[in-house]
Design a protein around this motif. Structure first.
Motif, PDB file in Angstrom:
ATOM      1  N   VAL A 194       0.335  -1.063   0.050  1.00 35.97           N
ATOM      2  CA  VAL A 194       0.114   0.314   0.072  1.00 35.97           C
ATOM      3  C   VAL A 194       0.797   1.119  -0.396  1.00 35.97           C
ATOM      4  N   LYS A 195       0.707   1.774  -0.628  1.00 37.46           N
ATOM      5  CA  LYS A 195       1.241   3.537  -0.867  1.00 37.46           C
ATOM      6  C   LYS A 195       0.844   4.796  -1.166  1.00 37.46           C
ATOM      7  N   ALA A 196       1.435   5.473  -0.366  1.00 36.52           N
ATOM      8  CA  ALA A 196       0.980   6.980  -0.793  1.00 36.52           C
ATOM      9  C   ALA A 196       0.526   7.333  -2.374  1.00 36.52           C
ATOM     10  N   SER A 197      -0.036   7.823  -2.404  1.00 40.70           N
ATOM     11  CA  SER A 197       1.102   8.223  -4.435  1.00 40.70           C
ATOM     12  C   SER A 197       1.795  10.183  -4.216  1.00 40.70           C
ATOM     13  N   LEU A 200       7.939  12.214   2.216  1.00 42.85           N
ATOM     14  CA  LEU A 200       9.585  11.439   3.427  1.00 42.85           C
ATOM     15  C   LEU A 200      10.365   9.925   2.874  1.00 42.85           C
ATOM     16  N   GLY A 201      10.066   9.235   2.728  1.00 43.21           N
ATOM     17  CA  GLY A 201       9.982   7.422   2.246  1.00 43.21           C
ATOM     18  C   GLY A 201       9.526   6.596   2.716  1.00 43.21           C
ATOM     19  N   LYS A 202       8.143   7.073   3.746  1.00 45.15           N
ATOM     20  CA  LYS A 202       7.910   6.456   4.473  1.00 45.15           C
ATOM     21  C   LYS A 202       6.255   6.380   4.304  1.00 45.15           C
ATOM     22  N   GLY A 203       6.467   6.065   2.539  1.00 42.98           N
ATOM     23  CA  GLY A 203       5.111   6.555   2.247  1.00 42.98           C
ATOM     24  C   GLY A 203       4.138   4.698   1.682  1.00 42.98           C
ATOM     25  N   ALA A 204       5.366   3.293   1.646  1.00 43.47           N
ATOM     26  CA  ALA A 204       5.193   1.974   1.271  1.00 43.47           C
ATOM     27  C   ALA A 204       4.855   1.822   2.390  1.00 43.47           C
ATOM     28  N   VAL A 205       3.931   0.478   2.147  1.00 44.44           N
ATOM     29  CA  VAL A 205       3.428  -0.255   3.931  1.00 44.44           C
ATOM     30  C   VAL A 205       3.443  -1.502   3.197  1.00 44.44           C
ATOM     31  N   ARG A 215      -5.419  -2.697   5.599  1.00 37.51           N
ATOM     32  CA  ARG A 215      -6.881  -2.362   5.866  1.00 37.51           C
ATOM     33  C   ARG A 215      -6.892  -0.582   6.623  1.00 37.51           C
ATOM     34  N   GLN A 216      -6.209  -1.451   7.474  1.00 38.18           N
ATOM     35  CA  GLN A 216      -5.074  -0.246   8.569  1.00 38.18           C
ATOM     36  C   GLN A 216      -3.864   0.721   7.757  1.00 38.18           C
ATOM     37  N   ALA A 217      -3.540  -0.231   7.113  1.00 37.23           N
ATOM     38  CA  ALA A 217      -2.700   1.056   6.596  1.00 37.23           C
ATOM     39  C   ALA A 217      -3.315   1.614   5.389  1.00 37.23           C
ATOM     40  N   LEU A 218      -4.060   1.256   5.016  1.00 40.10           N
ATOM     41  CA  LEU A 218      -4.818   2.557   4.161  1.00 40.10           C
ATOM     42  C   LEU A 218      -5.752   3.595   4.548  1.00 40.10           C
ATOM     43  N   ARG A 219      -6.722   2.803   5.822  1.00 39.41           N
ATOM     44  CA  ARG A 219      -7.145   3.957   6.856  1.00 39.41           C
ATOM     45  C   ARG A 219      -6.450   5.265   7.193  1.00 39.41           C
ATOM     46  N   MET A 269      -3.071   6.443   5.971  1.00 39.05           N
ATOM     47  CA  MET A 269      -3.585   7.312   4.352  1.00 39.05           C
ATOM     48  C   MET A 269      -4.893   7.895   4.361  1.00 39.05           C
ATOM     49  N   MET A 270      -6.114   7.146   4.039  1.00 44.97           N
ATOM     50  CA  MET A 270      -7.102   7.569   3.366  1.00 44.97           C
ATOM     51  C   MET A 270      -8.010   8.589   4.271  1.00 44.97           C
ATOM     52  N   VAL A 271      -8.064   7.712   5.620  1.00 43.39           N
ATOM     53  CA  VAL A 271      -8.898   8.507   6.436  1.00 43.39           C
ATOM     54  C   VAL A 271      -8.659   9.357   7.385  1.00 43.39           C
ATOM     55  N   ASP A 272      -7.066   8.413   8.108  1.00 47.72           N
ATOM     56  CA  ASP A 272      -6.487   9.560   8.790  1.00 47.72           C
ATOM     57  C   ASP A 272      -5.886  10.610   8.961  1.00 47.72           C
ATOM     58  N   LYS A 273      -5.806  10.183   7.187  1.00 47.70           N
ATOM     59  CA  LYS A 273      -4.725  11.809   6.862  1.00 47.70           C
ATOM     60  C   LYS A 273      -3.034  11.255   7.382  1.00 47.70           C
ATOM     61  N   LEU A 274      -2.763  10.113   7.301  1.00 46.47           N
ATOM     62  CA  LEU A 274      -1.152  10.361   8.658  1.00 46.47           C
ATOM     63  C   LEU A 274      -0.144  10.980   7.462  1.00 46.47           C
ATOM     64  N   PHE A 275      -0.419  11.266   5.797  1.00 43.93           N
ATOM     65  CA  PHE A 275       0.742  11.883   5.520  1.00 43.93           C
ATOM     66  C   PHE A 275      -0.022  13.526   4.354  1.00 43.93           C
ATOM     67  N   GLY A 276      -1.385  13.572   5.563  1.00 43.91           N
ATOM     68  CA  GLY A 276      -2.056  15.157   4.321  1.00 43.91           C
ATOM     69  C   GLY A 276      -2.223  14.463   3.188  1.00 43.91           C
ATOM     70  N   GLN A 277      -2.878  15.290   2.554  1.00 42.59           N
ATOM     71  CA  GLN A 277      -3.280  15.150   0.531  1.00 42.59           C
ATOM     72  C   GLN A 277      -2.516  14.589   0.250  1.00 42.59           C
ATOM     73  N   ALA A 278      -0.622  14.049   0.466  1.00 40.64           N
ATOM     74  CA  ALA A 278      -0.506  13.211  -0.238  1.00 40.64           C
ATOM     75  C   ALA A 278      -0.448  11.477  -0.355  1.00 40.64           C
ATOM     76  N   GLY A 279      -1.558  11.145   1.231  1.00 38.34           N
ATOM     77  CA  GLY A 279      -2.383   9.636   0.772  1.00 38.34           C
ATOM     78  C   GLY A 279      -3.886   9.979   0.402  1.00 38.34           C
ATOM     79  N   GLU A 280      -4.245  11.005   0.088  1.00 37.33           N
ATOM     80  CA  GLU A 280      -5.336  11.163  -0.607  1.00 37.33           C
ATOM     81  C   GLU A 280      -5.990  10.195  -1.742  1.00 37.33           C
ATOM     82  N   THR A 281      -4.562   9.948  -2.543  1.00 32.26           N
ATOM     83  CA  THR A 281      -4.659   8.726  -3.323  1.00 32.26           C
ATOM     84  C   THR A 281      -4.175   7.617  -3.067  1.00 32.26           C
TER      85      THR A 281
END
Ligand code: AMP
Ligand code: GLY
Length: 428
Positions: A142-145, A149-154, A163-167, A169-181
């Motif tokens: 699972v990768k933030a689009s 900071l090199g931490k976006g691939a799980v 599901r946790q990784a997706l959540r 990035m996409m719901v909790d916005k761990l990487f802000g906009q970078a993880g919306e896709t």
């Protein structure tokens, strides 16, 4: 010539060190630089991401070339802004840097150009991403689009983990906009290699292959970092493989970006995996790698400034790039706790002695000066690069020099260059 280097890491110190050796260069500025860079350049307190400040500095000092290090500056359009002000800059425009700043764009482009990569799909809807994971084999990646900071691939070994990784990035916005896709892709098995290519919009000059060591601890254990060490060249990557990488991966990207009206001028750095089915792209970066650049610069024979100018001017074909025949190994010293939280302000000793070991260059990253003393100020504190005829010799010098450096809690990997030296064809 006057050169401005933008950034403050070990990569920028290594670039400054090599640029300072060019007979073309009269003066170097850095924004903001670091104490290591300050020995070679005049550092100005302009943060790298303050693009207008960078442009104004370049104009005020009439710099002939600005060299942009960090990915987020390129993604934010540093080169576009400089060029619009009439300043020559090394690095891709915002549109060309999308090859790094949007993994979904990179994936689309690779699919269109038939560039080998992991099978994947992009999502901006959480539930759809979960459904996709549920209907595909594990492990899944699972990768933030966007930039993370090199931490976006799980790498996920269970559906629950995915599901946790997706959540996050996409719901909790761990990487802000970078993880919306997000991009969800198939897990690839094999050996990784970093390729760097200087590009002038249509032509590419490949560097020797390099190998980063991303995990924090020996034996590739522990969480991923920005990179704990690097070797160059990589014995199992043959000249034939490099030619194939150029033909099947680097050149098609250059053609595709040029066709889209965004010719790539700068350093294109694909991360590749050699799988049973050949090389596949893990990601594209649109900049010099770190620590790779700390291993590359001492091995580069050509004048770096000439090469960077040729990229900016579109004349790389005439200039060419020459490499020394030996090997380089860079070992990173990090703060206790990195890549998690760490203390700052701890005194660093032994740098001068380390720098006197034959064949060794010490590059600074997370350092600062406090009351006249050199102290730690970041996670990756410094990089020690050894150069020698052989990789063994390079490692020996780097580790000998590292043994002379101390700061409280300092840690570094003891096994840089010790794994994965099997030759081509041996997939073991
Ligand atoms: P990236 O940010 O995409 O380069 O990913 C960071 C790291 O995760 C890479 O250097 C690989 O070690 C690992 N990785 C990324 N994508 C994959 C994949 N599809 N299969 C296996 N490992 C991967
Ligand atoms: N070597 C890792 C990076 O520069 O992203």
């Amino acid at each position: 010539m006057k050169i401005l280097i933008v950034g403050s890491g070990g990569r920028e110190h290594a670039l400054a060190w090599k640029i300072a050796q060019s007979p073309l260069v009269k003066k170097i500025f850095a924004a903001p630089g670091n104490p290591g860079i300050a020995a070679l350049a005049e550092c100005r307190p302009v943060p790298a991401h303050h693009l207008e400040g960078i442009r104004d500095l370049a104009l005020a000092e009439r710099v002939d070339l600005a060299v942009i290090g960090p990915d987020d500056c390129l993604a934010a359009g540093a080169v576009d802004l400089l060029q619009a002000a009439g300043v020559r800059a090394f690095g891709p425009t915002q549109a060309a840097a999308r090859i790094e700043s949007s993994k979904s764009f990179a994936k689309e482009l690779m699919a269109e150009e038939r560039i080998p990569t992991a099978r994947s799909a992009a999502f901006s809807d959480f539930q759809r991403a979960c459904d996709y994971v549920d209907s595909h084999p594990l492990p899944s990646v699972v990768k933030a689009s966007g930039l993370a900071l090199g931490k976006g691939a799980v790498i996920c070994h269970s559906r629950e983990h995915a599901r946790q990784a997706l959540r996050s990035m996409m719901v909790d916005k761990l990487f802000g906009q970078a993880g919306e896709t997000v991009v969800v892709e198939e897990f690839l098995e094999g050996r990784e290699v970093s390729i760097h290519a200087l590009c002038d919009g249509s032509q590419a000059a490949l560097f020797p292959p390099a190998q980063d060591h991303k995990a924090v601890s020996d034996g590739d254990q522990g969480p991923n970092t920005g990179g704990m060490g690097c070797c160059c060249p990589v014995p199992w990557v043959t000249q034939d493989m490099l030619a194939e990488i150029k033909r099947r991966i680097v050149e098609p990207v250059l053609r595709a970006l040029a066709r889209r009206g965004a010719p790539f001028k700068g350093c294109l750095y694909p991360g590749l995996m050699l799988t049973r089915d050949g090389f596949k792209v893990l990601e594209f970066n649109a900049r010099f790698g770190d620590p790779e650049t700390q291993a590359y610069m001492p091995l580069l024979e050509s004048d770096l400034v000439e090469a960077l100018l040729a990229c900016a001017e579109g004349t790389l074909g005439r200039t060419g790039v020459k490499w020394g025949r030996g090997a380089a190994a860079c070992v990173i010293a990090a703060s206790e706790g990195y890549p998690g939280a760490y203390r700052k302000g701890l005194e660093i000793a032994g740098l001068d002695e380390a720098g006197r070991v034959p064949g060794v260059s010490v590059f600074q990253a997370g350092t600062a000066v406090d009351q006249g003393k050199l102290v730690t100020s970041g996670g990756r504190v410094l990089g020690v690069t050894g150069c020698a005829e052989s990789l063994e010799g390079a490692l020996e010098s780097a580790y000998r020099a590292m043994g002379l450096i101390t700061f409280q809690g300092m840690h570094y990997r003891r096994d840089i260059g010790r794994r994965d030296q099997r030759m081509a064809g041996d997939h073991g």
